[in-house]
Design a protein around this motif. Structure first.
Motif, PDB file in Angstrom:
ATOM      1  N   ASN A 106       0.612  -1.116   0.157  1.00  0.00           N
ATOM      2  CA  ASN A 106       0.340  -0.228   0.307  1.00  0.00           C
ATOM      3  C   ASN A 106       0.763   1.633   0.042  1.00  0.00           C
ATOM      4  OD1 ASN A 106      -2.008   2.275   0.327  1.00  0.00           O
ATOM      5  ND2 ASN A 106      -2.810   0.863   2.540  1.00  0.00           N
ATOM      6  N   ASN A 107       0.936   1.937  -1.393  1.00  0.00           N
ATOM      7  CA  ASN A 107       2.020   2.814  -1.310  1.00  0.00           C
ATOM      8  C   ASN A 107       1.482   4.712   0.033  1.00  0.00           C
ATOM      9  OD1 ASN A 107       3.326   1.674  -2.571  1.00  0.00           O
ATOM     10  ND2 ASN A 107       2.811   2.192  -4.728  1.00  0.00           N
ATOM     11  N   SER A 108       0.442   4.123  -0.281  1.00  0.00           N
ATOM     12  CA  SER A 108      -0.744   5.512   0.679  1.00  0.00           C
ATOM     13  C   SER A 108       0.595   6.120   2.338  1.00  0.00           C
ATOM     14  CB  SER A 108      -2.289   5.310   1.423  1.00  0.00           C
ATOM     15  OG  SER A 108      -2.420   4.088   1.601  1.00  0.00           O
ATOM     16  N   ARG A 109       0.711   4.529   2.819  1.00  0.00           N
ATOM     17  CA  ARG A 109       1.198   4.656   3.933  1.00  0.00           C
ATOM     18  C   ARG A 109       3.014   3.866   3.937  1.00  0.00           C
ATOM     19  NH1 ARG A 109      -2.021   8.420   5.985  1.00  0.00           N
ATOM     20  NH2 ARG A 109      -3.552   6.822   7.318  1.00  0.00           N
ATOM     21  N   GLU A 110       3.693   5.254   4.496  1.00  0.00           N
ATOM     22  CA  GLU A 110       4.693   4.199   4.025  1.00  0.00           C
ATOM     23  C   GLU A 110       5.751   3.467   5.838  1.00  0.00           C
ATOM     24  OE1 GLU A 110       7.630   7.519   3.519  1.00  0.00           O
ATOM     25  OE2 GLU A 110       6.606   8.512   2.453  1.00  0.00           O
ATOM     26  N   LEU A 111       6.500   2.785   5.530  1.00  0.00           N
ATOM     27  CA  LEU A 111       6.748   2.102   7.204  1.00  0.00           C
ATOM     28  C   LEU A 111       7.775   2.561   7.251  1.00  0.00           C
ATOM     29  CD1 LEU A 111       7.198  -1.344   5.194  1.00  0.00           C
ATOM     30  CD2 LEU A 111       5.437  -1.216   6.488  1.00  0.00           C
ATOM     31  N   PRO A 112       7.314   2.564   8.915  1.00  0.00           N
ATOM     32  CA  PRO A 112       8.191   2.747   9.840  1.00  0.00           C
ATOM     33  C   PRO A 112       9.926   2.864   9.155  1.00  0.00           C
ATOM     34  CG  PRO A 112       7.473   2.297  11.113  1.00  0.00           C
ATOM     35  CD  PRO A 112       6.214   1.885   9.587  1.00  0.00           C
ATOM     36  N   LEU A 113      10.685   3.925   9.523  1.00  0.00           N
ATOM     37  CA  LEU A 113      11.792   3.670   8.884  1.00  0.00           C
ATOM     38  C   LEU A 113      12.801   2.879   9.624  1.00  0.00           C
ATOM     39  CD1 LEU A 113      13.120   7.637   7.491  1.00  0.00           C
ATOM     40  CD2 LEU A 113      12.872   5.480   6.479  1.00  0.00           C
ATOM     41  N   SER A 114      13.248   2.483  11.070  1.00  0.00           N
ATOM     42  CA  SER A 114      13.866   1.763  11.546  1.00  0.00           C
ATOM     43  C   SER A 114      13.281   0.265  11.834  1.00  0.00           C
ATOM     44  CB  SER A 114      12.410   2.572  13.791  1.00  0.00           C
ATOM     45  OG  SER A 114      11.805   2.048  13.715  1.00  0.00           O
ATOM     46  N   TRP A 115      11.884   0.192  11.374  1.00  0.00           N
ATOM     47  CA  TRP A 115      11.983  -1.570  10.318  1.00  0.00           C
ATOM     48  C   TRP A 115      13.223  -1.763   9.224  1.00  0.00           C
ATOM     49  CZ3 TRP A 115       5.590  -2.224   9.808  1.00  0.00           C
ATOM     50  CH2 TRP A 115       5.376  -2.072  11.278  1.00  0.00           C
ATOM     51  N   PHE A 116      13.663  -0.470   8.440  1.00  0.00           N
ATOM     52  CA  PHE A 116      15.074  -0.727   7.810  1.00  0.00           C
ATOM     53  C   PHE A 116      16.504  -0.928   8.500  1.00  0.00           C
ATOM     54  CE2 PHE A 116      11.195   1.146   5.805  1.00  0.00           C
ATOM     55  CZ  PHE A 116      11.258   0.252   4.385  1.00  0.00           C
ATOM     56  N   CYS A 117      16.227  -0.762   9.452  1.00  0.00           N
ATOM     57  CA  CYS A 117      17.678  -0.998  10.337  1.00  0.00           C
ATOM     58  C   CYS A 117      17.738  -1.738  11.487  1.00  0.00           C
ATOM     59  CB  CYS A 117      17.506   0.648  11.286  1.00  0.00           C
ATOM     60  SG  CYS A 117      17.762   1.966  10.096  1.00  0.00           S
ATOM     61  N   LEU A 118      17.135  -2.878  10.926  1.00  0.00           N
ATOM     62  CA  LEU A 118      16.751  -4.257  11.865  1.00  0.00           C
ATOM     63  C   LEU A 118      18.645  -4.765  12.277  1.00  0.00           C
ATOM     64  CD1 LEU A 118      13.760  -6.281  10.551  1.00  0.00           C
ATOM     65  CD2 LEU A 118      13.833  -4.830  12.918  1.00  0.00           C
ATOM     66  N   PRO A 119      18.454  -5.213  13.191  1.00  0.00           N
ATOM     67  CA  PRO A 119      20.335  -5.522  13.532  1.00  0.00           C
ATOM     68  C   PRO A 119      20.080  -7.123  12.385  1.00  0.00           C
ATOM     69  CG  PRO A 119      18.538  -6.733  14.988  1.00  0.00           C
ATOM     70  CD  PRO A 119      17.321  -5.156  14.408  1.00  0.00           C
ATOM     71  N   SER A 120      21.131  -7.171  11.904  1.00  0.00           N
ATOM     72  CA  SER A 120      21.932  -7.971  11.134  1.00  0.00           C
ATOM     73  C   SER A 120      21.814  -9.755  11.730  1.00  0.00           C
ATOM     74  CB  SER A 120      23.509  -8.213  11.381  1.00  0.00           C
ATOM     75  OG  SER A 120      23.799  -9.257  10.370  1.00  0.00           O
ATOM     76  N   VAL A 121      21.351 -10.782  11.690  1.00  0.00           N
ATOM     77  CA  VAL A 121      21.169 -11.529  12.434  1.00  0.00           C
ATOM     78  C   VAL A 121      22.227 -12.284  12.478  1.00  0.00           C
ATOM     79  CG1 VAL A 121      19.255 -13.327  12.829  1.00  0.00           C
ATOM     80  CG2 VAL A 121      18.807 -11.713  12.191  1.00  0.00           C
ATOM     81  N   HIS A 122      22.967 -12.910  12.680  1.00  0.00           N
ATOM     82  CA  HIS A 122      24.276 -14.164  12.327  1.00  0.00           C
ATOM     83  C   HIS A 122      24.264 -14.894  13.548  1.00  0.00           C
ATOM     84  CE1 HIS A 122      29.167 -15.235  12.326  1.00  0.00           C
ATOM     85  NE2 HIS A 122      28.813 -15.610  12.467  1.00  0.00           N
ATOM     86  N   ILE A 123      24.289 -16.199  12.417  1.00  0.00           N
ATOM     87  CA  ILE A 123      23.482 -17.438  13.072  1.00  0.00           C
ATOM     88  C   ILE A 123      24.514 -18.783  13.165  1.00  0.00           C
ATOM     89  CG2 ILE A 123      22.087 -19.290  13.504  1.00  0.00           C
ATOM     90  CD1 ILE A 123      19.848 -17.743  12.115  1.00  0.00           C
ATOM     91  N   ARG A 124      25.331 -18.985  13.767  1.00  0.00           N
ATOM     92  CA  ARG A 124      26.145 -20.600  13.212  1.00  0.00           C
ATOM     93  C   ARG A 124      25.993 -21.628  13.661  1.00  0.00           C
ATOM     94  NH1 ARG A 124      30.240 -18.180  16.612  1.00  0.00           N
ATOM     95  NH2 ARG A 124      31.175 -16.765  14.647  1.00  0.00           N
ATOM     96  N   ALA A 125      25.187 -23.014  12.644  1.00  0.00           N
ATOM     97  CA  ALA A 125      25.053 -23.556  12.783  1.00  0.00           C
ATOM     98  C   ALA A 125      25.975 -25.116  13.016  1.00  0.00           C
ATOM     99  CB  ALA A 125      24.348 -24.196  11.486  1.00  0.00           C
ATOM    100  N   MET A 126      26.164 -25.932  14.249  1.00  0.00           N
ATOM    101  CA  MET A 126      26.906 -26.237  14.552  1.00  0.00           C
ATOM    102  C   MET A 126      26.753 -28.036  14.689  1.00  0.00           C
ATOM    103  SD  MET A 126      28.404 -24.224  17.836  1.00  0.00           S
ATOM    104  CE  MET A 126      27.472 -24.669  18.679  1.00  0.00           C
ATOM    105  N   GLU A 127      27.363 -28.755  14.986  1.00  0.00           N
ATOM    106  CA  GLU A 127      27.485 -30.138  14.949  1.00  0.00           C
ATOM    107  C   GLU A 127      26.398 -30.734  16.344  1.00  0.00           C
ATOM    108  OE1 GLU A 127      27.284 -32.294  12.835  1.00  0.00           O
ATOM    109  OE2 GLU A 127      28.184 -31.782  11.088  1.00  0.00           O
ATOM    110  N   PRO A 128      25.507 -31.458  16.837  1.00  0.00           N
ATOM    111  CA  PRO A 128      25.126 -31.773  17.525  1.00  0.00           C
ATOM    112  C   PRO A 128      26.435 -32.065  18.807  1.00  0.00           C
ATOM    113  CG  PRO A 128      23.463 -32.721  16.080  1.00  0.00           C
ATOM    114  CD  PRO A 128      25.041 -31.882  15.222  1.00  0.00           C
ATOM    115  N   VAL A 129      26.090 -31.691  19.611  1.00  0.00           N
ATOM    116  CA  VAL A 129      27.123 -32.847  20.074  1.00  0.00           C
ATOM    117  C   VAL A 129      26.276 -34.153  20.740  1.00  0.00           C
ATOM    118  CG1 VAL A 129      28.311 -32.794  22.449  1.00  0.00           C
ATOM    119  CG2 VAL A 129      27.872 -30.427  21.303  1.00  0.00           C
ATOM    120  N   ALA A 130      27.509 -35.558  21.162  1.00  0.00           N
ATOM    121  CA  ALA A 130      26.947 -36.642  21.487  1.00  0.00           C
ATOM    122  C   ALA A 130      26.812 -37.321  22.810  1.00  0.00           C
ATOM    123  CB  ALA A 130      27.792 -37.582  20.422  1.00  0.00           C
TER     124      ALA A 130
END
Length: 130
Positions: A106-130
């Protein structure tokens, strides 16, 4: 706010998870504007960063979403929160990142600018510990 496996993702935070375990993903949006915002869609796209300016988005064999990687949002009322839940399943070890994009319907309402500054998400996938 973005939470992965219950951990708040902020700058320089690495979330560790185990390969083969579904990892909960939560995106919480707060509308601080005076107007309702929406409709729009939020898409979560995983990628690998090779630290040389190259990003690999072809990860369909390494990561899958439980459900959809796109959330469709009708509207977020002023001063209200809207929370969306999903899950990721990592099939291989490695360091992964999440790119979150908004698609406004919907072009009539702009999204809040803060939503475009979401933090970077870094995920490290590791082998399960047996």
């Amino acid at each position: 706010d973005i939470l992965v496996d219950g951990q708040l993702c902020d700058c320089d935070i690495v979330v560790n998870c185990k390969v083969g375990d579904p990892i909960p993903l939560q995106v919480k949006l707060t509308n601080w504007s005076k107007h309702s915002v929406g409709p729009f869609a939020l898409t979560v796209t995983p990628y690998q960063d090779y630290q040389n300016g190259v990003h690999n988005y072809e990860l369909q064999d390494a990561i899958t979403f439980v459900g959809s990687n796109t959330f469709y949002i009708d509207s977020v009322k002023p001063t209200k929160d809207s929370v969306y839940f999903g899950a990721l399943l990592f099939l291989y070890t490695g360091d992964f990142y999440l790119n979150i994009k908004f698609h406004e319907d919907n072009n009539s309402r702009e999204l809040p600018l803060s939503w475009f500054c979401l933090p970077s998400v870094h995920i490290r996938a590791m082998e399960p510990v047996a």
